[in-house]
Design a protein around this motif. Structure first.
Motif, PDB file in Angstrom:
ATOM      1  N   GLN A  39       0.829  -1.196   0.000  1.00 41.72           N
ATOM      2  CA  GLN A  39       0.000   0.000   0.000  1.00 41.72           C
ATOM      3  C   GLN A  39       0.861   1.243   0.000  1.00 41.72           C
ATOM      4  O   GLN A  39       1.810   1.362   0.774  1.00 41.72           O
ATOM      5  CB  GLN A  39      -0.924   0.006   1.214  1.00 41.72           C
ATOM      6  CG  GLN A  39      -1.948   1.122   1.207  1.00 41.72           C
ATOM      7  CD  GLN A  39      -2.994   0.956   2.291  1.00 41.72           C
ATOM      8  OE1 GLN A  39      -2.769   0.311   3.310  1.00 41.72           O
ATOM      9  NE2 GLN A  39      -4.168   1.535   2.074  1.00 41.72           N
ATOM     10  N   VAL A  40       0.504   2.147  -0.885  1.00 42.32           N
ATOM     11  CA  VAL A  40       1.119   3.458  -0.946  1.00 42.32           C
ATOM     12  C   VAL A  40       0.171   4.435  -0.276  1.00 42.32           C
ATOM     13  O   VAL A  40      -1.049   4.335  -0.443  1.00 42.32           O
ATOM     14  CB  VAL A  40       1.392   3.873  -2.401  1.00 42.32           C
ATOM     15  CG1 VAL A  40       1.951   5.289  -2.460  1.00 42.32           C
ATOM     16  CG2 VAL A  40       2.339   2.897  -3.069  1.00 42.32           C
ATOM     17  N   ARG A  45      -4.868  -0.672  -0.756  1.00 39.99           N
ATOM     18  CA  ARG A  45      -3.942  -1.782  -0.655  1.00 39.99           C
ATOM     19  C   ARG A  45      -4.108  -2.677  -1.863  1.00 39.99           C
ATOM     20  O   ARG A  45      -5.231  -2.957  -2.301  1.00 39.99           O
ATOM     21  CB  ARG A  45      -4.213  -2.560   0.627  1.00 39.99           C
ATOM     22  CG  ARG A  45      -3.174  -3.580   0.976  1.00 39.99           C
ATOM     23  CD  ARG A  45      -3.480  -4.216   2.338  1.00 39.99           C
ATOM     24  NE  ARG A  45      -3.499  -3.228   3.408  1.00 39.99           N
ATOM     25  CZ  ARG A  45      -3.720  -3.539   4.685  1.00 39.99           C
ATOM     26  NH1 ARG A  45      -3.942  -4.794   5.030  1.00 39.99           N
ATOM     27  NH2 ARG A  45      -3.723  -2.602   5.603  1.00 39.99           N
ATOM     28  N   GLU A  46      -2.985  -3.148  -2.434  1.00 43.67           N
ATOM     29  CA  GLU A  46      -3.076  -3.975  -3.631  1.00 43.67           C
ATOM     30  C   GLU A  46      -2.404  -5.328  -3.410  1.00 43.67           C
ATOM     31  O   GLU A  46      -1.423  -5.448  -2.672  1.00 43.67           O
ATOM     32  CB  GLU A  46      -2.443  -3.275  -4.841  1.00 43.67           C
ATOM     33  CG  GLU A  46      -0.957  -3.058  -4.750  1.00 43.67           C
ATOM     34  CD  GLU A  46      -0.356  -2.575  -6.071  1.00 43.67           C
ATOM     35  OE1 GLU A  46      -1.047  -2.610  -7.108  1.00 43.67           O
ATOM     36  OE2 GLU A  46       0.827  -2.185  -6.057  1.00 43.67           O
ATOM     37  N   TYR A  94       4.641  -2.994   2.789  1.00 47.04           N
ATOM     38  CA  TYR A  94       4.287  -4.358   2.407  1.00 47.04           C
ATOM     39  C   TYR A  94       3.699  -5.083   3.621  1.00 47.04           C
ATOM     40  O   TYR A  94       4.286  -5.076   4.709  1.00 47.04           O
ATOM     41  CB  TYR A  94       5.511  -5.103   1.882  1.00 47.04           C
ATOM     42  CG  TYR A  94       5.865  -4.698   0.477  1.00 47.04           C
ATOM     43  CD1 TYR A  94       6.408  -3.446   0.219  1.00 47.04           C
ATOM     44  CD2 TYR A  94       5.626  -5.545  -0.598  1.00 47.04           C
ATOM     45  CE1 TYR A  94       6.720  -3.052  -1.082  1.00 47.04           C
ATOM     46  CE2 TYR A  94       5.925  -5.172  -1.896  1.00 47.04           C
ATOM     47  CZ  TYR A  94       6.474  -3.920  -2.128  1.00 47.04           C
ATOM     48  OH  TYR A  94       6.767  -3.544  -3.416  1.00 47.04           O
ATOM     49  N   TYR A  95       2.550  -5.711   3.390  1.00 42.67           N
ATOM     50  CA  TYR A  95       1.845  -6.422   4.434  1.00 42.67           C
ATOM     51  C   TYR A  95       1.747  -7.905   4.097  1.00 42.67           C
ATOM     52  O   TYR A  95       1.529  -8.280   2.952  1.00 42.67           O
ATOM     53  CB  TYR A  95       0.423  -5.875   4.596  1.00 42.67           C
ATOM     54  CG  TYR A  95       0.348  -4.434   5.035  1.00 42.67           C
ATOM     55  CD1 TYR A  95       0.315  -3.416   4.095  1.00 42.67           C
ATOM     56  CD2 TYR A  95       0.287  -4.109   6.384  1.00 42.67           C
ATOM     57  CE1 TYR A  95       0.238  -2.080   4.492  1.00 42.67           C
ATOM     58  CE2 TYR A  95       0.203  -2.782   6.795  1.00 42.67           C
ATOM     59  CZ  TYR A  95       0.189  -1.782   5.836  1.00 42.67           C
ATOM     60  OH  TYR A  95       0.107  -0.469   6.248  1.00 42.67           O
ATOM     61  N   CYS A  96       1.844  -8.697   5.130  1.00 42.55           N
ATOM     62  CA  CYS A  96       1.638 -10.127   5.025  1.00 42.55           C
ATOM     63  C   CYS A  96       0.234 -10.442   5.531  1.00 42.55           C
ATOM     64  O   CYS A  96      -0.249  -9.789   6.470  1.00 42.55           O
ATOM     65  CB  CYS A  96       2.694 -10.833   5.875  1.00 42.55           C
ATOM     66  SG  CYS A  96       2.523 -12.604   5.996  1.00 42.55           S
ATOM     67  N   VAL A 108      -8.832 -11.556  -4.575  1.00 40.32           N
ATOM     68  CA  VAL A 108     -10.104 -10.848  -4.706  1.00 40.32           C
ATOM     69  C   VAL A 108     -10.000  -9.498  -4.015  1.00 40.32           C
ATOM     70  O   VAL A 108      -9.763  -9.421  -2.809  1.00 40.32           O
ATOM     71  CB  VAL A 108     -11.251 -11.681  -4.071  1.00 40.32           C
ATOM     72  CG1 VAL A 108     -12.554 -10.901  -4.131  1.00 40.32           C
ATOM     73  CG2 VAL A 108     -11.367 -13.024  -4.765  1.00 40.32           C
ATOM     74  N   PRO A 109     -10.156  -8.412  -4.742  1.00 39.33           N
ATOM     75  CA  PRO A 109     -10.007  -7.078  -4.149  1.00 39.33           C
ATOM     76  C   PRO A 109     -10.965  -6.844  -2.989  1.00 39.33           C
ATOM     77  O   PRO A 109     -12.159  -7.136  -3.088  1.00 39.33           O
ATOM     78  CB  PRO A 109     -10.331  -6.135  -5.313  1.00 39.33           C
ATOM     79  CG  PRO A 109     -10.050  -6.934  -6.532  1.00 39.33           C
ATOM     80  CD  PRO A 109     -10.445  -8.342  -6.177  1.00 39.33           C
ATOM     81  N   GLY A 110     -10.423  -6.358  -1.893  1.00 42.38           N
ATOM     82  CA  GLY A 110     -11.253  -6.002  -0.753  1.00 42.38           C
ATOM     83  C   GLY A 110     -11.731  -7.158   0.096  1.00 42.38           C
ATOM     84  O   GLY A 110     -12.474  -6.947   1.062  1.00 42.38           O
ATOM     85  N   ARG A 111     -11.309  -8.364  -0.249  1.00 37.34           N
ATOM     86  CA  ARG A 111     -11.763  -9.518   0.532  1.00 37.34           C
ATOM     87  C   ARG A 111     -11.194  -9.450   1.943  1.00 37.34           C
ATOM     88  O   ARG A 111     -10.012  -9.187   2.133  1.00 37.34           O
ATOM     89  CB  ARG A 111     -11.332 -10.808  -0.149  1.00 37.34           C
ATOM     90  CG  ARG A 111     -11.851 -12.076   0.548  1.00 37.34           C
ATOM     91  CD  ARG A 111     -11.476 -13.297  -0.256  1.00 37.34           C
ATOM     92  NE  ARG A 111     -11.985 -14.523   0.350  1.00 37.34           N
ATOM     93  CZ  ARG A 111     -11.389 -15.169   1.329  1.00 37.34           C
ATOM     94  NH1 ARG A 111     -10.247 -14.720   1.826  1.00 37.34           N
ATOM     95  NH2 ARG A 111     -11.926 -16.268   1.831  1.00 37.34           N
ATOM     96  N   ALA A 112     -12.032  -9.718   2.910  1.00 33.77           N
ATOM     97  CA  ALA A 112     -11.586  -9.690   4.304  1.00 33.77           C
ATOM     98  C   ALA A 112     -10.771 -10.938   4.598  1.00 33.77           C
ATOM     99  O   ALA A 112     -11.251 -12.050   4.388  1.00 33.77           O
ATOM    100  CB  ALA A 112     -12.785  -9.622   5.237  1.00 33.77           C
TER     101      ALA A 112
END
Length: 126
Positions: A39-40, A45-46, A94-96, A108-112
């Motif tokens: 995420q920038v 977040r991508e 960067y996130y794990c 899937v974008p936005g998936r929890a």
């Protein structure tokens, strides 16, 4: 409950390499698909990469395909992101993440997702 801690971020030059690590604690993530996201500031977040719980299936975003490699060591409860040929546009936090699902569902974008780490900053300068 699973907890994730990322490490390995830093400041590098264009073309350099970095390896991020994500260590899980609290409970095994052996049956979890795991992924890396970035995420920038000011942007969503991508998805970057995901790996199945056995490690046999991987997925990558088009922007990192061929440069980044995701892997995991279930004996160490750790997932890695090897980043080669870094570009300034790779600069992000960067996130794990880990989720008891199929690896492709992490795309899937936005998936929890069940668990997230706190993030590690990667800065690539030209």
């Amino acid at each position: 409950q699973v907890q994730l801690v990322e490490s390995g971020g830093g400041s590098v030059q264009t073309g350099d390499s970095l390896r991020l690590s994500c260590a899980a604690s609290g409970r095994t993530t052996k049956a979890y698909a795991m992924g890396w996201f970035r995420q920038v500031s000011g942007k969503e977040r991508e998805f970057v990469a995901a790996i199945s719980w056995r490690g046999g299936t991987t997925y990558y975003s088009d922007s990192v395909k061929g440069r980044f490699t995701i892997s995991r060591d279930n004996a160490k409860n750790t997932v890695y992101l090897q980043m080669n040929s870094l570009k300034p546009e790779d600069t992000a936090v960067y996130y794990c993440a880990a989720d008891p699902s199929y690896a492709d569902s992490l795309m899937v974008p936005g998936r929890a997702l069940e668990v997230w780490g706190q993030g590690t900053l990667v800065t690539v300068s030209s």
